[in-house]
Design a protein around this motif. Structure first.
Motif, PDB file in Angstrom:
ATOM      1  N   PRO A   1      -5.483   7.119   8.054  1.00 48.00           N
ATOM      2  CA  PRO A   1      -5.520   8.292   8.928  1.00 48.00           C
ATOM      3  C   PRO A   1      -4.587   9.417   8.491  1.00 48.00           C
ATOM      4  N   GLU A   2      -3.502   9.101   7.771  1.00 51.06           N
ATOM      5  CA  GLU A   2      -2.584  10.152   7.321  1.00 51.06           C
ATOM      6  C   GLU A   2      -3.063  10.828   6.045  1.00 51.06           C
ATOM      7  N   LEU A   3      -3.674  10.076   5.134  1.00 48.26           N
ATOM      8  CA  LEU A   3      -4.122  10.661   3.876  1.00 48.26           C
ATOM      9  C   LEU A   3      -5.475  11.350   3.986  1.00 48.26           C
ATOM     10  N   ALA A   4      -6.354  10.812   4.821  1.00 41.48           N
ATOM     11  CA  ALA A   4      -7.715  11.351   4.905  1.00 41.48           C
ATOM     12  C   ALA A   4      -7.768  12.856   5.155  1.00 41.48           C
ATOM     13  N   PRO A   5      -6.949  13.410   6.079  1.00 42.88           N
ATOM     14  CA  PRO A   5      -7.026  14.857   6.321  1.00 42.88           C
ATOM     15  C   PRO A   5      -6.586  15.705   5.123  1.00 42.88           C
ATOM     16  N   LEU A   6      -5.825  15.118   4.195  1.00 39.44           N
ATOM     17  CA  LEU A   6      -5.351  15.872   3.031  1.00 39.44           C
ATOM     18  C   LEU A   6      -6.406  15.968   1.946  1.00 39.44           C
ATOM     19  N   ALA A   7      -7.335  15.027   1.921  1.00 37.71           N
ATOM     20  CA  ALA A   7      -8.289  14.910   0.815  1.00 37.71           C
ATOM     21  C   ALA A   7      -9.208  16.111   0.723  1.00 37.71           C
ATOM     22  N   ASN A   8      -9.270  16.722  -0.458  1.00 33.77           N
ATOM     23  CA  ASN A   8     -10.065  17.933  -0.619  1.00 33.77           C
ATOM     24  C   ASN A   8     -10.583  18.023  -2.067  1.00 33.77           C
ATOM     25  N   PRO A   9     -11.544  17.129  -2.436  1.00 40.36           N
ATOM     26  CA  PRO A   9     -12.283  16.170  -1.610  1.00 40.36           C
ATOM     27  C   PRO A   9     -11.711  14.759  -1.724  1.00 40.36           C
ATOM     28  N   SER A  10     -12.432  13.810  -1.077  1.00 40.03           N
ATOM     29  CA  SER A  10     -12.115  12.386  -1.148  1.00 40.03           C
ATOM     30  C   SER A  10     -13.137  11.698  -2.041  1.00 40.03           C
ATOM     31  N   LEU A  11     -12.650  10.907  -2.993  1.00 40.46           N
ATOM     32  CA  LEU A  11     -13.518  10.167  -3.901  1.00 40.46           C
ATOM     33  C   LEU A  11     -13.124   8.696  -3.880  1.00 40.46           C
ATOM     34  N   MET A  12     -14.091   7.812  -4.063  1.00 41.27           N
ATOM     35  CA  MET A  12     -13.783   6.390  -4.129  1.00 41.27           C
ATOM     36  C   MET A  12     -14.398   5.794  -5.388  1.00 41.27           C
TER      37      MET A  12
ATOM     38  N   GLY B   1      10.772  10.825  -3.216  1.00 41.74           N
ATOM     39  CA  GLY B   1      10.961  12.174  -3.736  1.00 41.74           C
ATOM     40  C   GLY B   1       9.682  12.852  -4.152  1.00 41.74           C
ATOM     41  N   LEU B   2       8.535  12.384  -3.647  1.00 43.79           N
ATOM     42  CA  LEU B   2       7.236  12.933  -4.013  1.00 43.79           C
ATOM     43  C   LEU B   2       6.609  13.682  -2.846  1.00 43.79           C
ATOM     44  N   GLN B   3       6.066  14.850  -3.105  1.00 46.12           N
ATOM     45  CA  GLN B   3       5.332  15.612  -2.101  1.00 46.12           C
ATOM     46  C   GLN B   3       3.856  15.568  -2.477  1.00 46.12           C
ATOM     47  N   PRO B   4       3.073  14.735  -1.819  1.00 47.29           N
ATOM     48  CA  PRO B   4       1.690  14.510  -2.270  1.00 47.29           C
ATOM     49  C   PRO B   4       0.838  15.771  -2.339  1.00 47.29           C
ATOM     50  N   THR B   5       1.043  16.707  -1.441  1.00 44.21           N
ATOM     51  CA  THR B   5       0.192  17.908  -1.437  1.00 44.21           C
ATOM     52  C   THR B   5       0.477  18.837  -2.608  1.00 44.21           C
ATOM     53  N   SER B   6       1.538  18.581  -3.362  1.00 43.68           N
ATOM     54  CA  SER B   6       1.854  19.438  -4.510  1.00 43.68           C
ATOM     55  C   SER B   6       1.056  19.052  -5.751  1.00 43.68           C
ATOM     56  N   TYR B   7       0.324  17.956  -5.681  1.00 45.41           N
ATOM     57  CA  TYR B   7      -0.431  17.484  -6.835  1.00 45.41           C
ATOM     58  C   TYR B   7      -1.902  17.860  -6.726  1.00 45.41           C
ATOM     59  N   LYS B   8      -2.522  18.044  -7.886  1.00 48.13           N
ATOM     60  CA  LYS B   8      -3.967  18.309  -7.899  1.00 48.13           C
ATOM     61  C   LYS B   8      -4.744  17.035  -7.588  1.00 48.13           C
ATOM     62  N   LEU B   9      -4.222  15.884  -8.067  1.00 48.15           N
ATOM     63  CA  LEU B   9      -4.917  14.613  -7.874  1.00 48.15           C
ATOM     64  C   LEU B   9      -3.940  13.560  -7.367  1.00 48.15           C
TER      65      LEU B   9
ATOM     66  N   PRO C   1       0.823  -1.212   0.000  1.00 46.41           N
ATOM     67  CA  PRO C   1       0.000   0.000   0.000  1.00 46.41           C
ATOM     68  C   PRO C   1       0.856   1.260   0.000  1.00 46.41           C
ATOM     69  N   TYR C   2       0.247   2.362  -0.361  1.00 47.18           N
ATOM     70  CA  TYR C   2       0.847   3.697  -0.239  1.00 47.18           C
ATOM     71  C   TYR C   2      -0.146   4.537   0.555  1.00 47.18           C
ATOM     72  N   HIS C   3      -0.100   4.356   1.862  1.00 49.06           N
ATOM     73  CA  HIS C   3      -1.103   4.944   2.744  1.00 49.06           C
ATOM     74  C   HIS C   3      -0.538   6.015   3.671  1.00 49.06           C
ATOM     75  N   ASP C   4       0.790   6.077   3.793  1.00 48.62           N
ATOM     76  CA  ASP C   4       1.407   7.044   4.690  1.00 48.62           C
ATOM     77  C   ASP C   4       2.180   8.085   3.893  1.00 48.62           C
TER      78      ASP C   4
ATOM     79  N   VAL D   1       5.125   9.150   4.306  1.00 50.20           N
ATOM     80  CA  VAL D   1       6.497   8.726   4.034  1.00 50.20           C
ATOM     81  C   VAL D   1       6.575   7.783   2.838  1.00 50.20           C
ATOM     82  N   ASP D   2       5.487   7.091   2.510  1.00 52.24           N
ATOM     83  CA  ASP D   2       5.479   6.227   1.337  1.00 52.24           C
ATOM     84  C   ASP D   2       5.736   7.034   0.067  1.00 52.24           C
ATOM     85  N   PHE D   3       5.354   8.311   0.095  1.00 52.00           N
ATOM     86  CA  PHE D   3       5.564   9.197  -1.046  1.00 52.00           C
ATOM     87  C   PHE D   3       6.903   9.932  -0.933  1.00 52.00           C
ATOM     88  N   THR D   4       7.148  10.525   0.236  1.00 51.73           N
ATOM     89  CA  THR D   4       8.336  11.377   0.376  1.00 51.73           C
ATOM     90  C   THR D   4       9.643  10.600   0.198  1.00 51.73           C
TER      91      THR D   4
END
Length: 479
Positions: free
Chosen positions: A424-435, A406-414, A395-398, A400-403
């Motif tokens: 719990p680490e990704l949920a607060p970033l979601a704006n919005p969350s889709l499944m 060399g990836l900064q997840p908040t720098s991406y639109k999607l 999985p890539y759920h934390d 640190v899995d991205f950083t």
């Protein structure tokens, strides 16, 4: 006081065509187990917990029978060498399926009981999505399951199981187990404790735990993607007051049954195309899109590329997708090196019958330093999509899995992840969350799953099912 510990944990979808083999398990023994961070809490007890074997694997397909037998044989051999024992702690998951076997956890526990004898107390910790059976209940003495989904109480649950075990041995208590099966099966994505009705159902457990004669109260969702007779939700109560325990178990079972039609997804859902179109219209970021049918933490193969194909077809820009399991493509990136451009076939390498690959032209932008080829992860750029390729399912759920790539997840639109409900680490970033209600080994469209042979009648598969809860005591009950 002599206490040993050891167990096996994996969640297995019987709808998956891949098999979990020995190389897929992280098997700990001896000093590696004693010194593992997962079991560091055991050193706080006034008695030594003696290690045997603990094996854990990323959820996936059924466990190869020879693999299971090899791990179990080693466990039983090490267990026998520690006899006599007063107690045994079994850290399990509860949703393992072994080829040619039903109720694998029941087999593990029954086998352990035969080695340690009738007087030894067996305490078990379980995942919220584990399946219980009468065979399990009849071979153990104490039971505790996670109370949160997403799971943020793993160590707390293991501590409850061990606290009970030590307490009962110190006080010479012979506890009783009572359980009540509930013929309801829901995917975890519809039964999270973060929203209703799960929130209120699980919120009452700590208070129930305070009643005299009660040692632990657990409520389990069960695992829906397993065609097994034991696939069911249930309430399990450990204690020394069977009448009280039965009352609690029946009450919880009735409440769960009454709430069965309330279970729902806690986030916006849609087809893959609908979710991507919604993400492209969003004026906020990052949008996080979960590829739910191929979630490796639920049992998905993690090699499906339908979402990647759709992202490229829609010409989505500024997106990161973590990740797709494809060892040949990953190895090709390592052979080419950072900065290289190459043609790749991505997806459908683990289960070529389940989906189709996507042919792309990619540029390698990052390679994780990995002395073991199984640990390789590559980051490639495909038009506007940054894609993570991995050699093995993970999985890539934390963050640190991205950083660490060399990836900064908040720098991406999607952000696209193979997940169900967000961590719990990704949920607060979601704006919005889709499944995305995507296809795969853990398809959320559960009522249309392939025909089952062994699953008992349950809701929602039988819409008009009748049910009256019944509490059942363990065969080891002294009362």
């Amino acid at each position: 006081m002599r206490i040993a510990y050891g167990g096996i944990g994996i969640e297995c979808s019987t709808y998956s065509r891949i098999r979990t083999r020995l190389e897929d398990f992280d098997v700990l023994t001896d000093d590696a187990l004693t010194n593992s961070a997962r079991f560091a809490f055991l050193k706080k007890y006034p008695v030594r917990f003696m290690p045997t074997v603990v094996a854990a694997a990323t959820p996936g397909g059924p466990v190869d029978r020879a693999t299971y037998e090899a791990i179990k044989t080693d466990f039983l051999k090490r267990l026998a060498a520690l006899l006599p024992l007063d107690g045994l702690y079994l850290p399990m998951h509860g949703a393992m399926f072994v080829d040619g076997m039903q109720d694998a956890e029941g087999d593990w526990m029954e086998s352990a009981r035969k080695v340690v004898g009738a007087r030894c107390l067996l305490s078990v910790s379980y995942d919220l999505h584990g399946n219980v059976s009468q065979r399990v209940i009849d071979n153990i003495d104490l039971f505790s399951a996670f109370r949160t989904a997403p799971h943020i109480d793993r160590e707390e649950t293991m501590q409850r199981a061990c606290n009970m075990l030590v307490h009962c041995l110190q006080e010479n208590i012979r506890p009783t187990l009572v359980w009540a099966p509930i013929p309801v099966l829901m995917p975890g994505e519809r039964s999270s404790t973060e929203w209703q009705p799960g929130k209120r159902l699980w919120a009452q457990l700590p208070k129930l735990n305070e009643q005299p004669g009660v040692l632990d109260v657990s409520l389990l969702v069960g695992y829906v993607w397993a065609d097994e007779p034991r696939a069911t939700a249930c309430a399990v109560v450990t204690g020394t007051a069977p009448a009280v325990q039965e009352k609690i178990a029946i009450s919880l079972a009735q409440q769960y049954w009454d709430a069965r039609k309330e279970f729902q997804f806690g986030t916006e859902t849609g087809t893959i195309n609908e979710c991507i179109e919604r993400a492209m219209r969003a004026v906020t970021h990052p949008v996080i899109l979960a590829d739910s049918g191929d979630n490796p933490t639920g049992g998905g193969t993690s090699d499906r590329a339908e979402v990647l194909e759709a992202l490229l077809r829609y010409k989505v820009q500024n997106a990161v997708f973590a990740g797709i399991t494809d060892r040949p493509a990953t190895d090709a990136c390592y052979s080419a090196g950072v900065g290289a451009a190459l043609s790749l076939s991505i997806g459908a390498t683990l289960d070529p019958l389940g989906s189709k690959p996507v042919k792309v032209h990619a540029k390698v932008v990052f390679l994780l330093s990995a002395p073991n080829p199984r640990q390789r992860e590559a980051v490639v750029q495909i038009d506007g999509v940054t894609l993570v390729l991995t050699s093995v399912r993970r999985p890539y759920h934390d963050i640190v899995d991205f950083t660490r790539l060399g990836l900064q997840p908040t720098s991406y639109k999607l952000i696209v992840v193979k997940s169900g409900y967000l961590s719990p680490e990704l949920a607060p970033l979601a704006n919005p969350s889709l499944m995305a209600l995507s296809d795969g080994a853990i398809n959320q469209d559960i009522v249309h799953l392939p025909a089952n042979k062994y699953r008992p009648p349950s809701y929602p598969f039988v819409a008009d099912l009748k049910f009256a809860p019944r509490a059942i005591r363990s065969a080891r009950s002294r009362t």
